[in-house]
Design a protein around this motif. Structure first.
Motif, mmCIF file in Angstrom:
data_model
loop_
_atom_site.group_PDB
_atom_site.id
_atom_site.type_symbol
_atom_site.label_atom_id
_atom_site.label_comp_id
_atom_site.label_asym_id
_atom_site.label_seq_id
_atom_site.Cartn_x
_atom_site.Cartn_y
_atom_site.Cartn_z
ATOM 1 N N SER A 85 -4.951 1.717 -4.135
ATOM 2 C CA SER A 85 -3.366 2.005 -4.356
ATOM 3 C C SER A 85 -2.640 0.873 -4.409
ATOM 4 C CB SER A 85 -2.738 2.927 -3.956
ATOM 5 O OG SER A 85 -3.517 4.219 -4.671
ATOM 6 N N LEU A 86 -3.021 -0.306 -3.324
ATOM 7 C CA LEU A 86 -1.808 -1.003 -2.883
ATOM 8 C C LEU A 86 -2.610 -2.681 -4.080
ATOM 9 C CD1 LEU A 86 -3.194 -1.992 0.724
ATOM 10 C CD2 LEU A 86 -0.715 -1.649 -0.519
ATOM 11 N N GLU A 87 -3.872 -2.633 -4.728
ATOM 12 C CA GLU A 87 -4.381 -3.554 -5.561
ATOM 13 C C GLU A 87 -3.633 -3.018 -7.057
ATOM 14 O OE1 GLU A 87 -6.800 -6.022 -8.190
ATOM 15 O OE2 GLU A 87 -6.230 -6.208 -5.330
ATOM 16 N N ALA A 88 -3.754 -1.819 -7.506
ATOM 17 C CA ALA A 88 -2.504 -1.156 -8.810
ATOM 18 C C ALA A 88 -1.985 -1.658 -8.942
ATOM 19 C CB ALA A 88 -3.561 -0.078 -8.865
ATOM 20 N N PHE A 89 -0.617 -1.210 -7.625
ATOM 21 C CA PHE A 89 0.252 -0.937 -7.990
ATOM 22 C C PHE A 89 1.429 -2.022 -6.918
ATOM 23 C CE2 PHE A 89 -1.577 3.504 -8.512
ATOM 24 C CZ PHE A 89 -2.203 3.569 -9.108
ATOM 25 N N ALA A 90 0.748 -2.225 -6.041
ATOM 26 C CA ALA A 90 1.368 -3.577 -5.636
ATOM 27 C C ALA A 90 0.895 -4.722 -5.468
ATOM 28 C CB ALA A 90 1.257 -3.048 -4.182
#
Length: 164
Positions: free
Chosen positions: A125-130
């Motif tokens: 999620s950190l990679e995908a969204f931030a």
């Protein structure tokens, strides 16, 4: 020829990596929901296989990687090149975590398996969204400490070679 079959792309389109991470988030959330509701966790093995396929050859062998590279990113029309070695390192961390989760679920340690999958979901999620690649950050710290030789990723340690 074998070396080329298992080559990882370098550089990597950051938007392809982020799109792949987004796919992993969706698949992993579905696996977690089904697993917690029913106890069924065979999908953990599919998630692990996907990571190992990306470690082996980037998006070439991975359905999620191919979807990201050939469908999602062209639709977005965005391109930002980043170094490949840290992305491969990040995929390796995902492969180890997801394999550990699959093995633990298989031997009856479901709660620990679901916790590992939760950690994987957070990192993806950190990679995908931030746009923050935790594995890449770890790679950088290991390279700065001399654990990973500078020659593994020249672009990582030479600011003049980085692309904005």
């Amino acid at each position: 020829m074998l070396r080329r079959a298992f080559a990882f792309p370098n550089p990597v389109n950051e938007y392809a990596a982020r799109s792949t991470a987004g796919i992993i988030v969706v698949v992993s959330l579905a696996a977690l929901a089904v697993g917690l509701a029913t106890g069924w966790g065979w999908s953990l093995w599919a998630i692990a296989l996907g990571f190992w396929l990306r470690v082996a050859g980037g998006p070439r062998y991975s359905p999620a990687g191919r979807l990201a590279v050939h469908v999602i990113v062209p639709a977005l029309g965005r391109r930002r090149l980043v170094a490949g070695p840290p992305k491969r390192f990040a995929q390796t961390i995902g492969a180890v975590l997801s394999t550990a989760a699959a093995v633990l679920w298989t031997v009856g340690a479901g709660p620990v398996a679901w916790t590992l999958l939760g950690l994987l979901i957070v990192a993806a999620s950190l990679e995908a969204f931030a746009g923050f690649c935790l594995g890449c950050w770890i790679f950088g710290r290991l390279q700065a400490a001399g654990v990973i030789p500078e020659g593994v990723c020249e672009a990582c340690n030479n600011i003049a070679l980085r692309r904005g």
